[in-house]
Every structure is written in C-alpha cells, then in structure tokens.
Write an enzyme that holds these catalytic residues in place. Structure first.
Site, mmCIF file in Angstrom:
data_model
loop_
_atom_site.group_PDB
_atom_site.id
_atom_site.type_symbol
_atom_site.label_atom_id
_atom_site.label_comp_id
_atom_site.label_asym_id
_atom_site.label_seq_id
_atom_site.Cartn_x
_atom_site.Cartn_y
_atom_site.Cartn_z
ATOM 1 N N TYR A 302 -57.404 29.792 48.488
ATOM 2 C CA TYR A 302 -58.030 30.174 49.759
ATOM 3 C C TYR A 302 -57.165 29.855 50.971
ATOM 4 C CZ TYR A 302 -62.333 29.686 46.932
ATOM 5 O OH TYR A 302 -63.297 29.766 45.981
ATOM 6 N N CYS A 328 -45.275 25.444 36.695
ATOM 7 C CA CYS A 328 -44.177 26.400 36.735
ATOM 8 C C CYS A 328 -44.630 27.700 37.355
ATOM 9 C CB CYS A 328 -43.608 26.584 35.340
ATOM 10 S SG CYS A 328 -42.841 25.049 34.806
#
Ligand SMILES: *Cc1c(COP(=O)(O)O)cnc(C)c1O
Length: 410
Positions: A302, A328
């Site tokens: 968000y 990753c």
C-alpha cells in the site's frame, strides 16, 4: 513499552518478533467507547482480520468488545477465544451460501452483501435474522485502494437496489435485524461520514424490525508525523446526537455498532527486526534486516509508511538510510529515512505494526513467520512461537525419489 522493554523482548524471544501493548489497546477501546457514551446501547465489534491472535481476541472479549469476522475461520477463532457467538458478526464478501449457513449454525449474526445470497438465504432460512450491508456510494478518504463505498466497489448492495432488497424480504418473509455499511478505511472528513450515515438512516427506515445500525469502520490512526487522525470525540458527539434522534424517529431504541480494526491495534504493535548488513552503495546506505514483505508487507502493498527507529542506539546521530529486507525481490520498508546511526546487529523498531502486519505474513522465500508477544502489566508474554522448519513442511506431501520414473538415458 519503552525502548528498553522492547530490547529486552528482542533479547528474550529473538528477532524478528511482533510485540503488542495491551495497555494501548485498552486505551483505544476505552477512548472509542467514551466518544459514544451518549448512546444508550453501543457495540464495538473488533475486526479480527487486523490481528487475529487468540490471546488478543481474549483481551478484546475481556474489554467487552464483540467481533467482526470475514471468514468462517475467523468465526471459529472467536469462539475458541471464548466469545459468545451472539457477540460475533460475520461480514464476508463473495462467500458461498454454505459458508453463511455454517456461520449461522454457530449462532453468529449474519451480514449479507449481495442480492443473490440474500434471496437464497432468505428463501431457505426465513427465521434466521440477517443484517444487510449496503453501499452508500460515498468515497471516504482519497485512496481508491482502500475505499470500498464507491460506485465500482464489490462491497455491499447498492442503495439504488433497496427496492429489490425489500421485494426479497417481502417474498421470503425473512427478518432483517441490522443495516450495515463500511465505506472505506479512512474517515478523514467527519462531515462526509455523517453524510454517508444519513444515507444509512434513510435506508434503515425501510426496515421495521431492526435491532442495530452498523457504521463499519474507517477510523484513521497516524502512521507518520503530520498524519491526520480521525477525531473520534467530534465524530462521537455529532453521530451520537443524530443517532439518538434517529431512534426517536424510528420509534424504538437501537444499538449503534462499529467495527474498528486498525484503531484498536495499529499503534499498540511494534515489529522488531535485526540489522544483518549495512551496505554503502554509490548513492545510498542500505540497512538490511532479517525480515521482508514476508513479515510486513504494508509498505510494499500500500505504500504505507511505518516509522522506524533504532532502539539499540536511541541517542545516536541520525543518518539517512534505506531499510530493506532479505527477500529476493524488491522489499523496501523505507527509503532515505533518518534513523539513529545503525551498526550491524542493531534492533530496528517498526511502529504501527499491530494491524494488518502479522495477519498478512507469509512463508515466501521459505522463511518462517515471527513470534508474537503480548506486553501486559509490565511483562512480556509469548502468544505465538516462532515458526519452525517442521511448520513449513507439515502439509507438504513428499512423493520421494522412488516415485519418479528413471530418467530416459540418451
Ligand atoms: C476490514 C474491515 C473492518 C476494519 O477496518 P479498519 O480500517 O481496520 O478499522 C471493518 N469492517 C469490515 C467489514 C471490514 O472488512
């Protein structure tokens, strides 16, 4: 909870760890109750999806709260935490008739948000009282990601379809005992909220057997300096007066209900993570913590800003850092933010980590989810253990090597 308390939690239980302050949760609960003290009957139903630990639910029950649930599993959690099903409201979106029936069978209040299920449920179980969730088409707050009252929202039955709701009620003989709206995540403008409430009152007049009117949630709490927070005292004063007046118009006292999630638990939560690496690049200094969006996804999902402090070096000189995780994939918690000088091994504290943080955690990168601790009356209590490797593989079915046919030889 002081920084020293938090450091002791990180030392005792190991980072990463979530810590929740019971005193803050209690204060927020009491503040909201106080704001509506002029209404004779008020029900605060804590939104379980914000933070669903059973011990947190027990604390809520202890405070006198009810629960707002969005899945049958949340209903089950609530019951396991000791709630009377009568004090649980089930407000799902897009679930099956079977799931609604399961919840109804457990004795919880059903809230239906579409005409199809209203008709099906009403036809099969006209004797079970049902609340209807309407969409007043009011855009609360400016962020389209978290506003659910507007015209293209999937939530609620449009107010333009009230005649259809009334038809279903008449044809099935079902009993509508509540009217509900949940317009969005942020009440920034009290007048906008009061405007939406008028729409709810107008809708409510059409139903003669109501017990309650539910205004959902949307109480905004500050995340960073300068954030506006919902003035619940002003809202309480204005809405209470209007609600009491509405009850007189309606001819009967009704219960006023709310479903706060964030307001009750956001600020009570802290997330503690350890710095693994401090890495200087040509343009910035990265502090990499032993966490990522597998533990706290709101900044990436968000763009939420969680204030970060270095509790291992609170008096240190402030420097600019980009705080990142070990996943990753890009997992930036904060860019170019001022934090007291960081040394590898320091514990960083993320604020506002009570709501939608642990409940959104995952096992991405085959990482384990962190522990949760409740800080209660000056002491730390473990309320969820760190996951283990066994948890990670528990439900996996290992077909073993012998299952696979030998590779064809060339
Ligand atoms: C998520 C949700 C809430 C809680 O919202 P907060 O912004 O956390 O207060 C309340 N009601 C319903 C129906 C919800 O889906």
């Amino acid at each position: 909870m002081t920084s020293t308390d938090l450091l002791s939690v990180a030392t005792q239980f190991g980072a990463p760890v979530y810590v929740y302050d019971a005193e803050k949760i209690t204060a927020q609960y009491n503040r909201l109750s106080q704001a509506f003290r002029q209404v004779p009957s008020v029900r605060l139903n804590y939104a379980v999806k914000a933070l669903n630990n059973i011990s947190i639910l027990r604390l809520m029950n202890h405070l006198g709260s009810g629960l707002d649930t969005v899945s049958i599993q949340e209903v089950q959690l609530g019951i396991q935490a000791g709630f009377d099903p009568k004090n649980i409201i089930f407000t799902p979106n897009g679930v099956s008739l079977e799931e609604l029936e399961q919840a109804a069978a457990l004795g919880v209040q059903i809230n239906i948000d579409n005409l199809s299920l209203l008709e099906q449920f009403g036809s099969k179980h006209p004797q079970i009282p049902v609340c209807v969730r309407i969409n007043p088409h009011v855009l609360a707050g400016g962020n389209a990601n978290i506003s659910v009252g507007h015209i293209d929202s999937k939530f609620g039955i449009s107010i333009h379809q009230i005649p259809h709701i009334l038809r279903i009620v008449e044809l099935t003989g079902m009993h509508i005992n509540g009217i509900h709206m949940h317009t969005g995540s942020d009440i920034l403008d009290i007048d906008v909220f009061l405007y939406a409430s008028e729409i709810l009152f107008n809708t409510a007049k059409n139903f003669k057997q109501l017990d309650f009117v539910d205004f959902g949630s949307g109480f905004k709490v500050p995340y960073k300096a300068g954030d506006i927070e919902t003035n619940v005292e002003e809202l309480g004063q204005k809405l209470s007066a209007r609600f009491n007046e509405f009850c007189r118009e309606y001819g009967r006292p009704l219960t006023l209900a709310f479903e706060p999630g964030k307001f009750l638990v956001s600020q009570a939560g802290k997330f503690l993570a350890k710095v693994n690496v401090v890495k200087q690049t040509t343009s910035t200094v990265f502090a990499s913590v032993d966490s990522g969006f597998n533990h706290l996804i709101r900044p990436m999902l968000y763009g939420a800003k969680h204030h970060i402090t270095n509790i291992s070096n609170p008096q240190g000189r402030e420097r600019y850092y980009s705080v990142v995780g070990y996943i990753c994939e890009t997992d930036t918690f904060a860019s170019n933010t001022q934090i007291a000088e960081i040394t590898e091994g320091d514990i960083l504290c993320f604020d506002n980590a009570g709501a939608y943080c642990f409940t959104m955690a995952s096992n991405y990168n085959s990482r384990l989810r962190p522990a949760e601790v409740l800080w209660y009356e000056g002491q730390a209590h473990l309320i969820r253990a760190h996951e283990t490797f066994e948890d990670l593989v528990r439900n996996q079915v290992d077909l073993k090597d012998s299952f696979f046919h030998a590779e064809a030889t060339a």
